[in-house]
Write a protein that holds these residues in place. Structure first.
Motif, PDB file in Angstrom:
ATOM      1  N   TYR A   3      -0.890  -8.562  10.296  1.00  0.00           N
ATOM      2  CA  TYR A   3      -0.441  -7.172  10.394  1.00  0.00           C
ATOM      3  C   TYR A   3       1.070  -7.017  10.445  1.00  0.00           C
ATOM      4  O   TYR A   3       1.593  -5.918  10.352  1.00  0.00           O
ATOM      5  CB  TYR A   3      -1.038  -6.522  11.666  1.00  0.00           C
ATOM      6  N   TYR A  18      -1.393   0.853  15.777  1.00  0.00           N
ATOM      7  CA  TYR A  18      -1.156  -0.047  14.648  1.00  0.00           C
ATOM      8  C   TYR A  18      -0.606   0.796  13.504  1.00  0.00           C
ATOM      9  O   TYR A  18      -1.124   1.871  13.211  1.00  0.00           O
ATOM     10  CB  TYR A  18      -2.472  -0.720  14.225  1.00  0.00           C
ATOM     11  N   GLU A  59       0.563   0.326   9.475  1.00  0.00           N
ATOM     12  CA  GLU A  59       0.495  -0.647   8.384  1.00  0.00           C
ATOM     13  C   GLU A  59       1.877  -0.953   7.800  1.00  0.00           C
ATOM     14  O   GLU A  59       2.763  -0.097   7.795  1.00  0.00           O
ATOM     15  CB  GLU A  59      -0.462  -0.163   7.294  1.00  0.00           C
ATOM     16  N   HIS A  60       2.020  -2.176   7.311  1.00  0.00           N
ATOM     17  CA  HIS A  60       3.258  -2.626   6.654  1.00  0.00           C
ATOM     18  C   HIS A  60       2.875  -3.137   5.273  1.00  0.00           C
ATOM     19  O   HIS A  60       1.991  -3.994   5.151  1.00  0.00           O
ATOM     20  CB  HIS A  60       3.911  -3.720   7.498  1.00  0.00           C
ATOM     21  N   TYR A  93       6.578  -3.068  11.468  1.00  0.00           N
ATOM     22  CA  TYR A  93       5.747  -2.067  10.785  1.00  0.00           C
ATOM     23  C   TYR A  93       6.672  -1.075  10.094  1.00  0.00           C
ATOM     24  O   TYR A  93       7.886  -1.087  10.305  1.00  0.00           O
ATOM     25  CB  TYR A  93       4.838  -1.342  11.794  1.00  0.00           C
TER      26      TYR A  93
END
Ligand code: 5AD
Ligand code: SF4
Length: 359
Positions: free
Chosen positions: A66, A234, A236-237, A316
């Motif tokens: 992640y 969380y 996203e990247h 991120y």
């Protein structure tokens, strides 16, 4: 809705109760937030402690699926602050009344890295008259290493479990010696044995993560009796493998809301611990951290990494990147914290009350 309100009056919450409360919407969610605000006020007061965050290197040996600075991401330019740059940032925190700093980096465990942290601890304490509390966030290490750093004056340690569900953990990490769920648990034990104020945390709104998983995370934190928690959404990247699963994610606004509900529930479950308002909240909503402070968090970690490196510590996307001068930035933050009806506790260490009670 009224049933959810009744849950908030119970003396202890079951896993099922937590799962229901994590799904609260509208007025029921506001009831949850109000309850957490009351608990915070009573047990830790309407205060926020600052930790100056120094992201001193993005060099990492790990490959979490992640994270934007994972070792396999060749697109990230790597950096490593000099000792002088780190000590200067620590002095900035000291002179501005922060009381405390966090040294965070990618994860390495070679001898050179271990010795470097040891030297830095001595240098920082020397430059700030032993007046700063130092928190380390440098990953999994040998017990001897944790002991050495503790003896050199690191008092707190942050090591996120990321998720307490073992199966989900291995969906987020390669299954190999470097990424070992049981070792992460063992390290948390070591830290506690050595005597640190121990912090952990999870990411919220991960692909495949369920409400049951999140309830499990909260109950797990209680069961290991942590002193501090930092948890956030969380995000996203695009240069990571987990990006391919973005179609499974909750909309970003929902991940934000869910994170606030997790913080509120944790405050209700663990009344006197320190809870950080994660920077990832600010990546979604400019005032996200202050919103978290209003409903239970009592720690903010302003980034004091020298400006020229901040762009390269991208775990991120949309990581907040203030270009304000430190003074403007502080004035703005103070204003927003006032709006969140809280007060900044300058020149206080802000040790976890939960940990103090155990001493
Ligand atoms: N989104 C949110 N948090 C992340 N972290 C790493 N990558 C991401 C991401 N994509 C968090 C992890 C890690 C901490 C330093 O940053 O929880 O422990
Ligand atoms: Fe390295 Fe931490 Fe990112 Fe994993 S989450 S790749 S250990 S910096």
């Amino acid at each position: 809705m009224s049933t959810l309100k009744n849950l908030l009056d119970k003396s202890s919450l079951s896993r099922e109760d937590i799962i229901l409360l994590l799904q609260a919407e509208g007025e029921a969610m506001q009831d949850l937030f109000r309850k957490a605000t009351e608990v915070k006020r009573f047990y830790v007061q309407d205060k926020v402690y600052f930790r100056g965050l120094i992201e001193f290197s993005n060099i990492c040996s790990k490959n979490c699926y992640y994270c934007g600075i994972r070792s396999a991401n060749r697109k990230t330019e790597r950096y490593n602050l000099s000792d002088d740059e780190i000590v200067d940032a620590a002095i900035f925190a000291y002179e501005n009344g922060y009381g405390s700093i966090v040294l965070q980096s990618g994860e390495l465990s070679n001898k050179r890295f271990v010795n470097r942290i040891s030297n830095l601890l001595s240098k920082i304490h020397g430059a700030t008259n032993q007046k700063l509390r130092i928190t380390l966030s440098c990953g999994e290490q040998e017990k001897d290493t944790y002991q050495k750093w503790f003896d050199l004056g690191a008092i707190r340690y942050l090591l996120r479990i990321e998720t307490s569900n073992r199966d989900l953990f291995y969906k987020l990490h390669p299954n190999n010696r470097l990424h070992d769920f049981d070792n992460r648990l063992k390290c948390l034990e070591y830290l506690k044995d050595v005597g640190y104020q121990v912090g952990t945390g999870v990411m919220i709104g991960l692909p495949y993560q369920t409400y049951d998983d999140l309830a499990g995370d909260l109950l797990w934190m209680k069961s290991i009796d942590v002193d501090m928690v930092g948890m956030g959404p969380y995000i996203e990247h695009h240069d990571t493998p987990l990006y391919d699963l973005r179609h499974l994610l909750l909309p970003i606004g929902k991940r934000f809301e869910l994170s606030l509900k997790m913080i509120a529930l944790l405050r209700i479950l663990m009344k006197d611990i320190n809870i950080a308002a994660a920077t990832a909240l600010q990546a979604i909503d400019k005032t996200g951290r202050e919103k978290a402070v209003e409903i239970g968090a009592n720690v903010i970690m302003p980034n004091i990494t020298p400006y020229s490196y901040r762009d390269q510590y991208k775990l991120y996307e949309n990581k907040p990147m203030t270009t304000d001068s430190p003074d403007d930035f502080l004035a703005r933050l103070e204003e927003r914290i006032k709006l969140a009806k809280n007060e900044i506790a300058y020149n206080e260490w802000g040790d976890s009350k939960h940990w103090e009670e155990k001493q």
